[in-house]
Scaffold this motif. Structure first.
Motif, PDB file in Angstrom:
ATOM      1  N   ASP A 117       9.079   5.394   9.971  1.00  0.00           N
ATOM      2  CA  ASP A 117       9.997   4.769  10.931  1.00  0.00           C
ATOM      3  C   ASP A 117      10.186   3.280  10.637  1.00  0.00           C
ATOM      4  O   ASP A 117      10.234   2.459  11.550  1.00  0.00           O
ATOM      5  CB  ASP A 117       9.506   4.972  12.367  1.00  0.00           C
ATOM      6  CG  ASP A 117       9.423   6.450  12.745  1.00  0.00           C
ATOM      7  OD1 ASP A 117      10.254   7.231  12.252  1.00  0.00           O
ATOM      8  OD2 ASP A 117       8.508   6.812  13.512  1.00  0.00           O
ATOM      9  N   GLY A 118      10.259   2.939   9.361  1.00  0.00           N
ATOM     10  CA  GLY A 118      10.508   1.560   8.946  1.00  0.00           C
ATOM     11  C   GLY A 118       9.283   0.656   8.938  1.00  0.00           C
ATOM     12  O   GLY A 118       9.374  -0.501   8.520  1.00  0.00           O
ATOM     13  N   LYS A 119       8.137   1.146   9.383  1.00  0.00           N
ATOM     14  CA  LYS A 119       6.922   0.328   9.432  1.00  0.00           C
ATOM     15  C   LYS A 119       5.982   0.731   8.298  1.00  0.00           C
ATOM     16  O   LYS A 119       5.684   1.923   8.136  1.00  0.00           O
ATOM     17  CB  LYS A 119       6.221   0.478  10.779  1.00  0.00           C
ATOM     18  CG  LYS A 119       7.055  -0.047  11.925  1.00  0.00           C
ATOM     19  CD  LYS A 119       6.355   0.143  13.240  1.00  0.00           C
ATOM     20  CE  LYS A 119       7.256  -0.364  14.369  1.00  0.00           C
ATOM     21  NZ  LYS A 119       6.698  -0.048  15.664  1.00  0.00           N
ATOM     22  N   ILE A 120       5.482  -0.262   7.563  1.00  0.00           N
ATOM     23  CA  ILE A 120       4.595   0.010   6.438  1.00  0.00           C
ATOM     24  C   ILE A 120       3.270   0.551   6.955  1.00  0.00           C
ATOM     25  O   ILE A 120       2.573  -0.096   7.727  1.00  0.00           O
ATOM     26  CB  ILE A 120       4.338  -1.259   5.594  1.00  0.00           C
ATOM     27  CG1 ILE A 120       5.653  -1.833   5.063  1.00  0.00           C
ATOM     28  CG2 ILE A 120       3.352  -0.976   4.456  1.00  0.00           C
ATOM     29  CD1 ILE A 120       6.423  -0.916   4.134  1.00  0.00           C
ATOM     30  N   VAL A 121       2.934   1.765   6.514  1.00  0.00           N
ATOM     31  CA  VAL A 121       1.673   2.396   6.885  1.00  0.00           C
ATOM     32  C   VAL A 121       0.615   2.062   5.839  1.00  0.00           C
ATOM     33  O   VAL A 121      -0.496   1.662   6.171  1.00  0.00           O
ATOM     34  CB  VAL A 121       1.830   3.928   7.029  1.00  0.00           C
ATOM     35  CG1 VAL A 121       0.481   4.602   7.240  1.00  0.00           C
ATOM     36  CG2 VAL A 121       2.787   4.257   8.162  1.00  0.00           C
ATOM     37  N   CYS A 122       0.975   2.223   4.539  1.00  0.00           N
ATOM     38  CA  CYS A 122       0.020   1.920   3.483  1.00  0.00           C
ATOM     39  C   CYS A 122       0.740   1.345   2.275  1.00  0.00           C
ATOM     40  O   CYS A 122       1.961   1.455   2.160  1.00  0.00           O
ATOM     41  CB  CYS A 122      -0.801   3.158   3.099  1.00  0.00           C
ATOM     42  SG  CYS A 122       0.150   4.544   2.465  1.00  0.00           S
ATOM     43  N   PHE A 123      -0.035   0.720   1.398  1.00  0.00           N
ATOM     44  CA  PHE A 123       0.538   0.077   0.224  1.00  0.00           C
ATOM     45  C   PHE A 123      -0.476   0.082  -0.911  1.00  0.00           C
ATOM     46  O   PHE A 123      -1.679   0.211  -0.685  1.00  0.00           O
ATOM     47  CB  PHE A 123       0.970  -1.362   0.527  1.00  0.00           C
ATOM     48  CG  PHE A 123      -0.157  -2.242   0.991  1.00  0.00           C
ATOM     49  CD1 PHE A 123      -0.884  -3.001   0.082  1.00  0.00           C
ATOM     50  CD2 PHE A 123      -0.517  -2.291   2.326  1.00  0.00           C
ATOM     51  CE1 PHE A 123      -1.943  -3.798   0.498  1.00  0.00           C
ATOM     52  CE2 PHE A 123      -1.571  -3.094   2.757  1.00  0.00           C
ATOM     53  CZ  PHE A 123      -2.288  -3.844   1.836  1.00  0.00           C
ATOM     54  N   PHE A 124       0.040  -0.069  -2.123  1.00  0.00           N
ATOM     55  CA  PHE A 124      -0.802  -0.181  -3.310  1.00  0.00           C
ATOM     56  C   PHE A 124      -0.624  -1.573  -3.886  1.00  0.00           C
ATOM     57  O   PHE A 124       0.484  -1.989  -4.186  1.00  0.00           O
ATOM     58  CB  PHE A 124      -0.409   0.864  -4.359  1.00  0.00           C
ATOM     59  CG  PHE A 124      -1.171   0.698  -5.650  1.00  0.00           C
ATOM     60  CD1 PHE A 124      -2.471   1.164  -5.754  1.00  0.00           C
ATOM     61  CD2 PHE A 124      -0.601   0.063  -6.737  1.00  0.00           C
ATOM     62  CE1 PHE A 124      -3.190   0.995  -6.931  1.00  0.00           C
ATOM     63  CE2 PHE A 124      -1.306  -0.097  -7.918  1.00  0.00           C
ATOM     64  CZ  PHE A 124      -2.600   0.364  -8.016  1.00  0.00           C
ATOM     65  N   GLN A 125      -1.723  -2.297  -4.003  1.00  0.00           N
ATOM     66  CA  GLN A 125      -1.706  -3.630  -4.618  1.00  0.00           C
ATOM     67  C   GLN A 125      -2.403  -3.544  -5.964  1.00  0.00           C
ATOM     68  O   GLN A 125      -3.612  -3.312  -6.032  1.00  0.00           O
ATOM     69  CB  GLN A 125      -2.408  -4.647  -3.725  1.00  0.00           C
ATOM     70  CG  GLN A 125      -2.401  -6.047  -4.306  1.00  0.00           C
ATOM     71  CD  GLN A 125      -3.097  -7.012  -3.387  1.00  0.00           C
ATOM     72  OE1 GLN A 125      -2.665  -7.224  -2.260  1.00  0.00           O
ATOM     73  NE2 GLN A 125      -4.189  -7.591  -3.852  1.00  0.00           N
ATOM     74  N   ALA A 126      -1.635  -3.690  -7.027  1.00  0.00           N
ATOM     75  CA  ALA A 126      -2.190  -3.638  -8.379  1.00  0.00           C
ATOM     76  C   ALA A 126      -3.109  -4.829  -8.619  1.00  0.00           C
ATOM     77  O   ALA A 126      -2.873  -5.923  -8.102  1.00  0.00           O
ATOM     78  CB  ALA A 126      -1.059  -3.645  -9.406  1.00  0.00           C
ATOM     79  N   SER A 127      -4.140  -4.624  -9.404  1.00  0.00           N
ATOM     80  CA  SER A 127      -5.063  -5.727  -9.708  1.00  0.00           C
ATOM     81  C   SER A 127      -4.333  -6.880 -10.379  1.00  0.00           C
ATOM     82  O   SER A 127      -4.684  -8.042 -10.182  1.00  0.00           O
ATOM     83  CB  SER A 127      -6.212  -5.233 -10.594  1.00  0.00           C
ATOM     84  OG  SER A 127      -5.726  -4.798 -11.849  1.00  0.00           O
ATOM     85  N   SER A 128      -3.292  -6.568 -11.130  1.00  0.00           N
ATOM     86  CA  SER A 128      -2.537  -7.617 -11.823  1.00  0.00           C
ATOM     87  C   SER A 128      -1.667  -8.438 -10.871  1.00  0.00           C
ATOM     88  O   SER A 128      -1.240  -9.536 -11.225  1.00  0.00           O
ATOM     89  CB  SER A 128      -1.654  -6.992 -12.909  1.00  0.00           C
ATOM     90  OG  SER A 128      -0.761  -6.056 -12.345  1.00  0.00           O
TER      91      SER A 128
END
Length: 159
Positions: A99-110
């Protein structure tokens, strides 16, 4: 986000315009502004979602080998475990929204030149477990056991 360039709250000689963000942090903010500008373009919701999903796949493809391998597995697991989540870029990182809200994300080490990648969860994630719970997990590789853990976390996060 990451470490300050010089450890100070503001950079000397900049007239007070800097808030002490590192070059990586400034780049992430620029990416976020570009993402918002792109999202504001006139097109149908379905077109925006399809373009956002393509942008995530392209961002993953541009990552260094180690980050890319982890991000590809995380992306596959998240999208399979929670098809209701819509892939989109968030501060230049692959993220998954409900619903347009960020639930999860991936942050690369780089992304911020750190030693491990991160799978993070934001407020909409329903991971509550008493008075304290984890909202970020370090990733150095993705094994079948890690894939199972990610799938379970994402399913719980979506509810």
């Amino acid at each position: 986000m990451g470490k300050h360039d010089d450890g100070n709250a503001s950079n000397a000689g900049d007239g007070g315009n800097e808030v002490g963000l590192s070059a990586d942090e400034r780049a992430a903010l620029k990416e976020h502004l570009q993402e918002k500008k792109k999202a504001a373009r006139r097109m149908s919701k379905a077109e925006k979602e399809a373009e956002a999903a393509r942008d995530v796949v392209a961002k993953i493809a541009d990552m260094p080998d180690g980050d890319r391998a982890i991000a590809e597995r995380v992306h596959a697991v998240v999208t399979a475990a929670a098809p209701a989540l819509a892939p989109k870029l968030w501060y230049g990182m692959p993220a998954y929204a409900l619903d347009g809200k960020i639930v999860c994300f991936f942050q690369a080490s780089s992304k911020f030149s750190v030693r491990y990648s991160t799978l993070g969860f934001n407020d909409p994630a329903k991971l509550d477990d008493g008075s304290m719970w984890a909202t970020a997990f370090a990733l150095t590789e993705v094994t079948p056991a890690i894939e199972s853990r990610i799938a379970a976390l994402v399913k719980t996060a979506v509810g």
